[in-house]
Design a protein around this motif. Structure first.
Motif, mmCIF file in Angstrom:
data_model
loop_
_atom_site.group_PDB
_atom_site.id
_atom_site.type_symbol
_atom_site.label_atom_id
_atom_site.label_comp_id
_atom_site.label_asym_id
_atom_site.label_seq_id
_atom_site.Cartn_x
_atom_site.Cartn_y
_atom_site.Cartn_z
ATOM 1 N N ALA A 88 -7.961 -73.881 33.260
ATOM 2 C CA ALA A 88 -7.651 -75.137 32.575
ATOM 3 C C ALA A 88 -6.325 -74.961 31.836
ATOM 4 C CB ALA A 88 -8.765 -75.462 31.582
ATOM 5 N N PRO A 89 -5.602 -76.021 31.559
ATOM 6 C CA PRO A 89 -4.395 -75.882 30.740
ATOM 7 C C PRO A 89 -4.742 -75.191 29.422
ATOM 8 C CG PRO A 89 -4.490 -78.058 31.708
ATOM 9 C CD PRO A 89 -5.815 -77.411 32.011
ATOM 10 N N GLY A 90 -3.980 -74.151 29.108
ATOM 11 C CA GLY A 90 -4.281 -73.360 27.921
ATOM 12 C C GLY A 90 -5.300 -72.266 28.168
ATOM 13 N N ARG A 148 -3.166 -60.048 29.229
ATOM 14 C CA ARG A 148 -3.648 -61.435 29.139
ATOM 15 C C ARG A 148 -2.600 -62.373 29.709
ATOM 16 N NH1 ARG A 148 -4.752 -64.411 23.445
ATOM 17 N NH2 ARG A 148 -2.480 -64.519 23.412
ATOM 18 N N GLY A 149 -3.032 -63.224 30.611
ATOM 19 C CA GLY A 149 -2.143 -64.249 31.139
ATOM 20 C C GLY A 149 -2.637 -65.624 30.700
ATOM 21 N N THR A 150 -1.728 -66.432 30.182
ATOM 22 C CA THR A 150 -2.082 -67.761 29.696
ATOM 23 C C THR A 150 -1.386 -68.819 30.538
ATOM 24 O OG1 THR A 150 -2.311 -66.928 27.444
ATOM 25 C CG2 THR A 150 -2.085 -69.317 27.695
ATOM 26 N N TYR A 151 -2.161 -69.815 30.963
ATOM 27 C CA TYR A 151 -1.625 -70.919 31.757
ATOM 28 C C TYR A 151 -1.334 -72.076 30.819
ATOM 29 C CZ TYR A 151 -1.460 -74.743 35.142
ATOM 30 O OH TYR A 151 -1.085 -75.845 35.897
ATOM 31 N N LEU A 152 -0.075 -72.413 30.667
ATOM 32 C CA LEU A 152 0.300 -73.482 29.730
ATOM 33 C C LEU A 152 0.073 -74.866 30.314
ATOM 34 C CD1 LEU A 152 3.532 -71.964 28.153
ATOM 35 C CD2 LEU A 152 1.164 -71.810 27.343
ATOM 36 N N GLY A 153 -0.059 -74.952 31.626
ATOM 37 C CA GLY A 153 -0.357 -76.249 32.246
ATOM 38 C C GLY A 153 0.887 -77.084 32.486
#
Length: 260
Positions: free
Chosen positions: A213-215, A255-260
């Motif tokens: 999901a975004p974030g 950790r990888g974060t998906y900003l969307g």
């Protein structure tokens, strides 16, 4: 016939002679596992022959939980508790959490024990799926069999808040250097990360933005040597990457974060 509640000197001596570093602790655990002398002797023989203590007992300790572990299922390592701790920092109530390459389901179970989440887990190995089903029953976690994301139901696409991806990361040529307990008893598929140890991590990263999901965040454990490369892999696939290290546990988590 019953046995004493205290581990005998003879049991400790046998375990120590077999190379068990923590012979006293192991003897106490074995004795406490049964009141039957014949069963105890069989368990001691298994351990003395080199079988991992967790397989002999049928469980492993992980973040204060007793996680069922069957022979042929990857044994959760204490250093991986750091990955769970990092994931819990960003796990909100009601989050959709997926334990990918779940093995026994220890990571998912540990997160669910401390936070109310919608829990899902997947593994390609049927023995692991069956084991995880038992460990995640209390948290009502759903467990699927299949290869990485292929195992997950389509409705999770774009909805995962926290992805725990404790994928195999031992380079193929280094498996022969592992301790005998891992090398001889745990399935190679649970250890082998390909030529550089990052083959599975690259596959997880490649499709992460489609499933997060975004974030949303994906967490993976790697070796110290692999950490910079793993971070680059996440960045190459559209994730904002950070590295966390616990020197005491010898744990490295990307950790990888998906900003969307």
């Amino acid at each position: 016939m019953t046995v004493s509640s205290d581990p005998s000197v003879a049991i400790v001596s046998r375990l120590r002679a077999a190379g068990c570093v923590f012979a006293e602790d192991e003897a106490a655990l074995l004795v406490s596992a049964t009141g039957d002398a014949a069963e105890l002797e069989a368990m001691i023989e298994r351990r003395v022959s080199g079988e991992p203590l967790e397989y002999v007992l049928g469980w492993a300790s992980f973040r204060g939980l007793r996680i069922a572990v069957d022979p042929g299922v990857f044994i959760p390592r204490r250093r991986t508790e750091f990955l769970v701790a990092e994931a819990l920092r960003v796990t909100a109530p009601g989050a959709v959490v997926v334990d990918l390459c779940c093995g026994s389901g220890a990571l998912g179970a540990a997160v669910a024990a401390e936070q109310r989440v919608s829990l899902h887990a997947a593994d390609i190995e049927l023995p692991s799926v069956r084991c995880a089903e038992r460990n995640l029953a209390a948290s009502q976690g759903a467990v699927y069999q299949g290869d990485l994301y292929d195992a997950l139901p389509a409705e999770l696409r774009g909805r995962i808040d926290v992805l725990l991806a404790n994928v195999p990361y031992v380079p193929t040529e280094e498996i022969r250097l592992l301790p005998a307990e891992a090398r001889l008893y745990e399935p190679v598929v649970t250890l082998d990360g390909g030529p550089d140890g990052l083959r599975l991590l690259e596959r997880v990263a490649a499709d992460a933005t489609e499933w997060l999901a975004p974030g949303g965040h994906v967490f993976a454990e790697v070796s110290e040597r692999q950490a910079p490369l793993a971070r680059e892999v996440f960045v190459e696939h559209g994730l904002v990457a950070e590295l966390a290290v616990d020197d005491e546990l010898g744990a490295n988590v990307v950790r990888g974060t998906y900003l969307g």
